[in-house]
Design an enzyme around this catalytic site. Structure first.
Site, PDB file in Angstrom:
ATOM      1  NE  ARG A  54      -3.713  -1.726   2.776  1.00  0.00           N
ATOM      2  CZ  ARG A  54      -3.051  -3.210   3.386  1.00  0.00           C
ATOM      3  NH1 ARG A  54      -2.188  -3.057   4.227  1.00  0.00           N
ATOM      4  NH2 ARG A  54      -4.090  -4.187   3.553  1.00  0.00           N
ATOM      5  CE  LYS A  98      -6.197  -0.509   4.917  1.00  0.00           C
ATOM      6  NZ  LYS A  98      -7.375  -0.583   3.526  1.00  0.00           N
ATOM      7  CG  HIS A 104      -4.111   0.349  -3.938  1.00  0.00           C
ATOM      8  ND1 HIS A 104      -4.122   0.506  -3.117  1.00  0.00           N
ATOM      9  CD2 HIS A 104      -5.423  -0.066  -4.222  1.00  0.00           C
ATOM     10  CE1 HIS A 104      -4.328  -0.808  -1.903  1.00  0.00           C
ATOM     11  NE2 HIS A 104      -5.363  -0.842  -3.060  1.00  0.00           N
ATOM     12  NE  ARG A 134      -2.308  -3.738  -1.201  1.00  0.00           N
ATOM     13  CZ  ARG A 134      -2.075  -4.336  -0.803  1.00  0.00           C
ATOM     14  NH1 ARG A 134      -1.349  -3.891   0.064  1.00  0.00           N
ATOM     15  NH2 ARG A 134      -2.573  -5.197   0.817  1.00  0.00           N
ATOM     16  CG  HIS A 188      -6.572  -8.598   1.433  1.00  0.00           C
ATOM     17  ND1 HIS A 188      -6.349  -9.213   0.143  1.00  0.00           N
ATOM     18  CD2 HIS A 188      -5.689  -6.969   1.629  1.00  0.00           C
ATOM     19  CE1 HIS A 188      -5.938  -7.892  -0.268  1.00  0.00           C
ATOM     20  NE2 HIS A 188      -6.315  -6.841   0.033  1.00  0.00           N
ATOM     21  CE1 TYR A 216      -5.449  -7.718  -6.776  1.00  0.00           C
ATOM     22  CE2 TYR A 216      -6.021  -9.215  -5.360  1.00  0.00           C
ATOM     23  CZ  TYR A 216      -5.554  -7.307  -5.784  1.00  0.00           C
ATOM     24  OH  TYR A 216      -5.191  -6.914  -4.761  1.00  0.00           O
TER      25      TYR A 216
END
Length: 299
Positions: A148, A172, A244, A247, A270, A279
């Site tokens: 990110r 995160k 992004h 990514r 994630h 994806y």
């Protein structure tokens, strides 16, 4: 309790109790301030403890005229969390947003670059420019590790474990993870680190930050966006490109080449495999080939 007081307390809760990043907290603040401006504009004096579902429905309806469905969904989600916090603090007994549904939005598939497009972007970097080596290292790192943009700007020299082939990423929710990094990206980071950054004087508090601007401070998210936009423009790339995008490309190319979805989930950081599964919708041809090649009844 005033709205500003409630908002300040909510931000503190998100930061300390929930461990959200500064950017996530700013997004919540932005949405609640929309409601505060609306209440002021229409002279509605309902405080956070007693604002009603009907008043909030009117607000959402008004906002639906000026923002798209995706933004509406985020706004509703943010307000629901805000009122959940008020319940948690015993300031309300109910959530007035509980029965307000988000608009239906289609799944937005991410833009993906081909390896040829990524190579072309990297080749377009002007290495005679003082920041050329840095910008090449940035693009290589974004694509090699699927970071990110905030993870990139906060990457530290002490996070580089090149002998082991990993970097430590601060993700995160203050969750750290180790991500493999390839020899090509290591090469260009070392070139920047040893030939450019070595001669810079970092500002106080930025000594350990890897990527610095000309003034010795860490790069902002906006600056990374600008660098990438300018590169895309220089090669006339007809795609919407952002940090992004690299990514998305990282994850998609791994999947297309047979990588395990769980491994990709871990590398991307994630929390849920469902987020990573987006994806699998990008390349239906690849998925058909998997069935054709590996399903026993397809032989």
């Amino acid at each position: 309790m005033t709205w500003q007081h409630a908002l300040d307390d909510f931000k503190m809760y998100l930061t300390i109790e929930c461990g959200l990043t500064e950017n996530s907290v700013l997004n919540y603040e932005f949405d609640i301030k929309k409601l505060m401006r609306y209440l002021k504009e229409f002279d509605i004096e309902s405080p956070p403890e007693s604002i009603t579902e009907d008043e909030l429905k009117d607000f959402i309806y008004t906002m639906s005229k000026v923002i798209n469905a995706r933004s509406q969904a985020r706004l509703i989600s943010g307000l629901k969390r805000f009122f959940d916090y008020l319940i948690f603090e015993n300031l309300r007994s109910d959530n007035p947003m509980a029965l307000i549904e988000s608009p239906k939005i289609g799944q937005k598939l991410p833009e993906v670059l081909s390896t040829a497009e990524i190579d072309k972007l990297i080749s377009s970097i002007d290495l005679t420019h003082p920041q050329g080596e840095r910008n090449r290292a940035i693009i290589e790192t974004l694509y090699a590790c699927g970071l990110r943009v905030s993870e990139l700007t906060n990457l530290k020299l002490s996070d580089l474990f090149f002998d082991e082939g990993f970097i430590k990423v601060h993700g995160k929710g203050q969750k750290d993870r180790f991500v493999p990094i390839n020899s090509r990206a290591i090469k260009y980071i070392n070139l920047y680190k040893d030939e450019v950054r070595l001669h810079q004087e970092p500002k106080p508090g930025e000594t350990d930050i890897l990527f610095l601007n000309r003034r010795g401070k860490r790069l902002t998210r906006a600056m990374i966006f600008t660098i990438i936009k300018q590169l895309a423009k220089s090669i006339n790339l007809q795609k919407t490109v952002s940090p992004h995008t690299f990514r998305h490309s990282f994850a998609t190319h791994l999947l297309e080449n047979g990588a395990d979805l769980r491994a990709i989930q871990q590398m991307l950081g994630h929390e849920s495999i469902i987020t990573t599964e987006i994806y699998t919708h990008l390349d239906k041809t690849h998925l058909k080939n998997v069935i054709d090649n590996y399903h026993p009844m397809a032989k």
